[in-house]
Enzyme design. Sequence first.
Site, PDB file in Angstrom:
ATOM      1  N   ARG A 199      -7.831  -2.455  -2.621  1.00  0.00           N
ATOM      2  CA  ARG A 199      -7.819  -1.573  -1.518  1.00  0.00           C
ATOM      3  C   ARG A 199      -8.521   0.250  -1.833  1.00  0.00           C
ATOM      4  O   ARG A 199      -7.986   0.595  -3.545  1.00  0.00           O
ATOM      5  CB  ARG A 199      -6.354  -1.587  -0.793  1.00  0.00           C
ATOM      6  CG  ARG A 199      -5.699  -2.612   0.071  1.00  0.00           C
ATOM      7  CD  ARG A 199      -4.800  -3.420   0.920  1.00  0.00           C
ATOM      8  NE  ARG A 199      -4.696  -1.640   1.234  1.00  0.00           N
ATOM      9  CZ  ARG A 199      -3.581  -1.444   1.656  1.00  0.00           C
ATOM     10  NH1 ARG A 199      -2.376  -2.706   1.706  1.00  0.00           N
ATOM     11  NH2 ARG A 199      -3.311  -0.925   3.502  1.00  0.00           N
ATOM     12  N   ASP A 204      -0.770  -0.436  12.943  1.00  0.00           N
ATOM     13  CA  ASP A 204       0.108  -1.984  12.275  1.00  0.00           C
ATOM     14  C   ASP A 204      -0.079  -3.153  13.048  1.00  0.00           C
ATOM     15  O   ASP A 204       0.357  -3.904  13.071  1.00  0.00           O
ATOM     16  CB  ASP A 204       1.329  -1.689  11.706  1.00  0.00           C
ATOM     17  CG  ASP A 204       0.952  -1.369  10.397  1.00  0.00           C
ATOM     18  OD1 ASP A 204      -0.339  -0.737   9.135  1.00  0.00           O
ATOM     19  OD2 ASP A 204       2.343  -0.679   9.634  1.00  0.00           O
ATOM     20  N   GLY A 214       1.125  -1.302   0.380  1.00  0.00           N
ATOM     21  CA  GLY A 214       0.464  -0.052   0.111  1.00  0.00           C
ATOM     22  C   GLY A 214       0.926   1.441   0.443  1.00  0.00           C
ATOM     23  O   GLY A 214       0.133   2.286  -0.447  1.00  0.00           O
TER      24      GLY A 214
HETATM   25  C1  S3P Z   1       2.493   3.457   6.471  1.00  0.00           C
HETATM   26  C2  S3P Z   1       1.252   4.037   7.011  1.00  0.00           C
HETATM   27  C3  S3P Z   1      -0.284   2.989   7.747  1.00  0.00           C
HETATM   28  C4  S3P Z   1       1.040   2.037   7.597  1.00  0.00           C
HETATM   29  C5  S3P Z   1       1.378   0.647   7.117  1.00  0.00           C
HETATM   30  C6  S3P Z   1       2.650   1.972   6.304  1.00  0.00           C
HETATM   31  C7  S3P Z   1       3.249   4.209   6.054  1.00  0.00           C
HETATM   32  O1  S3P Z   1      -0.835   3.383   6.634  1.00  0.00           O
HETATM   33  O2  S3P Z   1      -0.768   0.857   7.834  1.00  0.00           O
HETATM   34  O3  S3P Z   1       1.959   0.158   6.722  1.00  0.00           O
HETATM   35  O4  S3P Z   1       4.149   3.703   5.850  1.00  0.00           O
HETATM   36  O5  S3P Z   1       3.588   5.789   5.835  1.00  0.00           O
HETATM   37  P1  S3P Z   1      -2.173   4.612   6.806  1.00  0.00           P
HETATM   38  O6  S3P Z   1      -1.464   5.461   6.904  1.00  0.00           O
HETATM   39  O7  S3P Z   1      -2.808   4.546   5.234  1.00  0.00           O
HETATM   40  O8  S3P Z   1      -2.621   4.136   8.262  1.00  0.00           O
END
Ligand code: S3P
Length: 449
Positions: free
Chosen positions: A141, A333, A113
Site C-alpha cells: 500500500r 469504507d 493501514g
Molecule cells: C481511517 C481512514 C480511512 C479508512 C480507514 C481508517 C482512519 O483511510 O479507509 O479504514 O482511521 O483514519 P484514509 O483516511 O486513508 O482514506
Amino acid sequence: MPLASRRLYAHNALMPVTISGPKRLRGEITAPGDKSVSHRAAMFNAIANGSATLTNFSPGEDCASTLDVLRSLGVEIDRGPGAEGLGDTIHVSGLGMHRLTEPAEILDAGNSGTTTRLMSGILAGRDIFAVLSGDTSIRSRPMGRVVSPLRQMGAEIFGRKDNTLAPLAFAGGKLTGMRYEMPVASAQLKSSILLAGLRADGETQLTQPAQSRDHTERMLSAMGAHVETERNNVSVRPSELEAIDVYVPGDISSAAFWMVAGLVHPDAEITVRGVGINPTRAGVIDALKMMNADISLENERDAAGEPVADIVVRSSNLKGAVIAGDIVPLLIDEIPIIAVAAAMAEGETRFEDAGELRVKETDRIAATADWMTAAGVRVETTTETMTVHGAGRLLGGTFNGHHDHRIAMSEGIAGLISESPVTITGAEIASISYPQFWTEIEKLGGAVE
Ligand code: S3P
C-alpha cells in the site's frame, strides 16, 4: 497474544463459511467499538501525560496490532473484558510526548493501514531507531503519501521503492512545522502529519481537498493540544497531551453491514445500537437515504465528544443513485457494502471519485466487481469509478474473500438474500475489524455453516 501467533491462527483457520438467509430477518445488534477511535485512543494516550481507561475498545485484530506496536515501544497496556455487552476495557499508562523507547524488534502493523500511517507520524523525528512493517497488503500500500511530507518536516525515514513502501525505517531527524496541501482527502495522512506537528518547531498547517474523518482533531483537542480547524484547513502547534478516558462509540463501518442487510431483505427490521454518527463518518446513512432507504435514528446522544444513535432499518425498495464528490471520503469504507444495496436496487448506481478504493486492504473496486459479476450482477469499472447495474437479485456461489475484511463481510450479507447460498473462502479475515460478524449473522436468523 503476540501478533505473529495471532496471524498464524488466522492462516490456519482458512475455513470457508456458507451463509443462507432466513425468510424473516429480525433483531438487534450492538455495533462493536469503532476501529478508528480505538486506534487513536490507544496511540494518543500512549504519548500523553497520565493514564487512561478506554471502554468498549474495538475487538478487531487491527487495533490489537496498534496495542502490540505501542507495547514494543515501552508503553504499559492492560486489556481485560468490559462490562456486559461492551468490548474490552484497556488501561494505557502514558509515557508523555518524548519517552517512547527504542524497540528491539520490527514493529508489526499486521493488516492495519491506520497503525502504519499514524504510527509513522508518532515515530517521525524521534531519538530512536525503529522499523515498521506489516503483512503483504500493508507492504504493497502507498506509504509515500506519509513519508514524503514527514521527510519535508525533517524526519529521516527510509522505505522500499524510493521511500514509498513498507518496511519503513525511522532514524531520527528534527521536525519543523510546515504548510502542506494534501493530495488526497485521507484522515490517515492528515493524522500522521498532525501527530508529527505536535513535536515540530512552529506551526503545521494542512489543507485537505475535502473533509475526511475528524476523530484525530476532536480527540487531540480534548487532550489539550493546540489544534484548530476551519473548513478544510487544520493546524497544530507544539503541544503536550493530557490523558483522557475514552468511551469508544459503536463502529458505523461495522453497523453498515446490518443496515444494508435490513434494507435489501424483503422481510426485515434490524436495530443497531450505539452507533457513532460523527458527520465525517456517516455518509453511508445519507447515501442509503438517497437510494430510498427506510432508516431512522433513535436515542441520539453524545458519548465522550462523539454523537451516537441507535439505527433502525426496514425492508426498502431501493433505487440507484450517484455517489460522487465530497461525500466519498465520508463513506469510503462502506462502498463495498453499499454496492450490495446497489445490486438489489432498481436502476444503476454510480460510484465516482473512488480511486482511493484501489489502494485499500485490497483493490476494492476490482474485488467487488469480481465477486458481484460471479453473482450475476453487471458491474463496470474505470480507474476512479464503479457502476453497479441493479438487478434486484444476487445469485449465490462461492466467492473469494480477497483477504479483505470488508469484502468478505459484504459477501456474507449477500448470502442472506441470494437465490442460493453463498460460500466465502477465507471468511476469517472478518476478524480484522469484526470477529463476531459470523455469529451475529446467526443471531439474526441466518444459517452459517
Ligand atoms: C481511517 C481512514 C480511512 C479508512 C480507514 C481508517 C482512519 O483511510 O479507509 O479504514 O482511521 O483514519 P484514509 O483516511 O486513508 O482514506
